[in-house]
Write an enzyme that holds these catalytic residues in place. Structure first.
Site, PDB file in Angstrom:
ATOM      1  N   ASP A 120      23.380  54.263   3.666  1.00  0.00           N
ATOM      2  CA  ASP A 120      22.753  54.009   2.412  1.00  0.00           C
ATOM      3  C   ASP A 120      22.206  53.104   1.693  1.00  0.00           C
ATOM      4  OD1 ASP A 120      24.771  54.609   1.197  1.00  0.00           O
ATOM      5  OD2 ASP A 120      24.388  56.941   1.882  1.00  0.00           O
ATOM      6  N   ARG A 140      21.017  51.235  -3.150  1.00  0.00           N
ATOM      7  CA  ARG A 140      21.695  52.459  -2.934  1.00  0.00           C
ATOM      8  C   ARG A 140      20.232  53.345  -3.009  1.00  0.00           C
ATOM      9  NH1 ARG A 140      22.306  56.866  -2.040  1.00  0.00           N
ATOM     10  NH2 ARG A 140      25.094  58.437  -1.954  1.00  0.00           N
ATOM     11  N   ASP A 145      22.790  60.674   1.611  1.00  0.00           N
ATOM     12  CA  ASP A 145      23.858  60.624   1.765  1.00  0.00           C
ATOM     13  C   ASP A 145      24.661  60.191   2.872  1.00  0.00           C
ATOM     14  OD1 ASP A 145      26.575  60.122   0.676  1.00  0.00           O
ATOM     15  OD2 ASP A 145      27.356  61.665   0.693  1.00  0.00           O
ATOM     16  N   THR A 146      24.470  59.134   3.927  1.00  0.00           N
ATOM     17  CA  THR A 146      24.729  58.965   4.995  1.00  0.00           C
ATOM     18  C   THR A 146      26.373  59.245   4.591  1.00  0.00           C
ATOM     19  OG1 THR A 146      25.067  56.607   5.014  1.00  0.00           O
ATOM     20  CG2 THR A 146      23.096  57.565   5.830  1.00  0.00           C
ATOM     21  N   GLU A 148      30.384  58.530   4.970  1.00  0.00           N
ATOM     22  CA  GLU A 148      30.923  57.402   4.831  1.00  0.00           C
ATOM     23  C   GLU A 148      31.614  56.307   6.401  1.00  0.00           C
ATOM     24  OE1 GLU A 148      31.949  55.461   2.212  1.00  0.00           O
ATOM     25  OE2 GLU A 148      30.082  57.474   1.193  1.00  0.00           O
ATOM     26  N   ARG A 190      24.709  49.818  -9.194  1.00  0.00           N
ATOM     27  CA  ARG A 190      23.928  49.837  -7.535  1.00  0.00           C
ATOM     28  C   ARG A 190      22.188  49.962  -8.244  1.00  0.00           C
ATOM     29  NH1 ARG A 190      27.167  52.005  -2.926  1.00  0.00           N
ATOM     30  NH2 ARG A 190      27.068  53.825  -4.554  1.00  0.00           N
TER      31      ARG A 190
END
Ligand SMILES: [Zn+2]
Length: 247
Positions: A120, A140, A145-146, A148, A190
């Site tokens: 992401d 971002r 949310d992918t 980690e 970001r």
């Protein structure tokens, strides 16, 4: 005598600059709610249900009006900003879109994906950046949310590499269209964006619908309900990261 006059003048100038600083810096952060038509100071009781941070200029050009009880700052010369902001950066909440599919790529900034970080997060080089966007930005993706890829100890991080690789294949070296929403940046500075690869083709949404990530909802965004529904469908269909875990 002279000294007194000088210190009087100094005091006067200090007071004036004090008031000038208080009279509404466009970047001042104020708050609004999911459904409200007003904006507020931090701590206003109207913010008990939902609280969305927004710059004063964004609040103003979105047509939000100052709360009557907490009396937040008011932007002077509103027209100047209306013209400048609405003509420039494409923000999906200002366009009042109901679906991510309706976003107008012809109004978005164009950028090339020059580096891939993870599922992401990527680095972009913009063709014609305009304030508040810099030529090179680490972005971002909003609302997703992918897993980690840095800390492989947690079980949720299963599928992180797949998500990361999929974004790399889909985006690296490609020209993309970039839209913003309520918040311009996260706490790491970001840039928060939607990435479109073509009209109606939003990478943020595809990550969720293909099961490479889940809807990320701690901070409200325009397509929150829609992204949640995409996640539900992906779970039901057991796509991607939902396939091998017993959810
Ligand atoms: Zn208020």
């Amino acid at each position: 005598m002279r000294k007194t006059a000088a210190s009087c003048l100094f005091l006067f100038l200090a007071l004036v600059s004090c008031f000038a600083a208080d009279s509404a810096d466009p970047a001042t952060i104020v708050y609004t709610t999911n459904s409200g038509t007003r904006y507020h100071r931090e701590g206003c009781s109207s913010l008990s249900r939902s609280k969305i941070a927004i710059s004063l200029v964004d609040a103003t050009v979105s047509g939000l009006t100052p709360c009557l009880s907490c009396k937040p700052p008011v932007l002077q010369e509103k027209e100047k900003y209306l013209e400048r902001y609405q003509g420039d950066i494409y923000r999906v909440h200002l366009a009042n879109l109901k679906s991510y599919r309706d976003a107008d790529t012809s109004k978005m900034l164009v950028a090339t994906v020059i580096r891939h970080v993870d599922g992401d997060t990527v680095r972009l080089e913009f063709e014609n950046p305009i304030t508040p966007v810099n030529k090179i930005e680490t972005i971002r993706m909003i609302g997703v949310d992918t897993p980690e890829t840095v800390d492989p100890r947690k079980s949720v991080q299963f599928f992180g590499k797949e998500a990361s690789d999929w974004t790399k294949t889909a985006l690296l070296g490609k020209k993309v269209f970039v839209a913003l929403d309520w918040d311009t940046r996260d706490k790491y500075k970001r840039l928060l964006v939607y990435i479109y690869t073509a009209p109606g083709e939003c990478h943020n949404a595809r990550l969720i619908s293909e099961g490479y990530g889940h809807a990320y909802v701690p901070f409200p965004f325009q397509f929150l309900d829609e992204f949640r529904a995409l996640e539900r469908d992906a779970r039901t269909a057991k796509r991607g990261l939902w396939a091998e875990q017993a959810h």
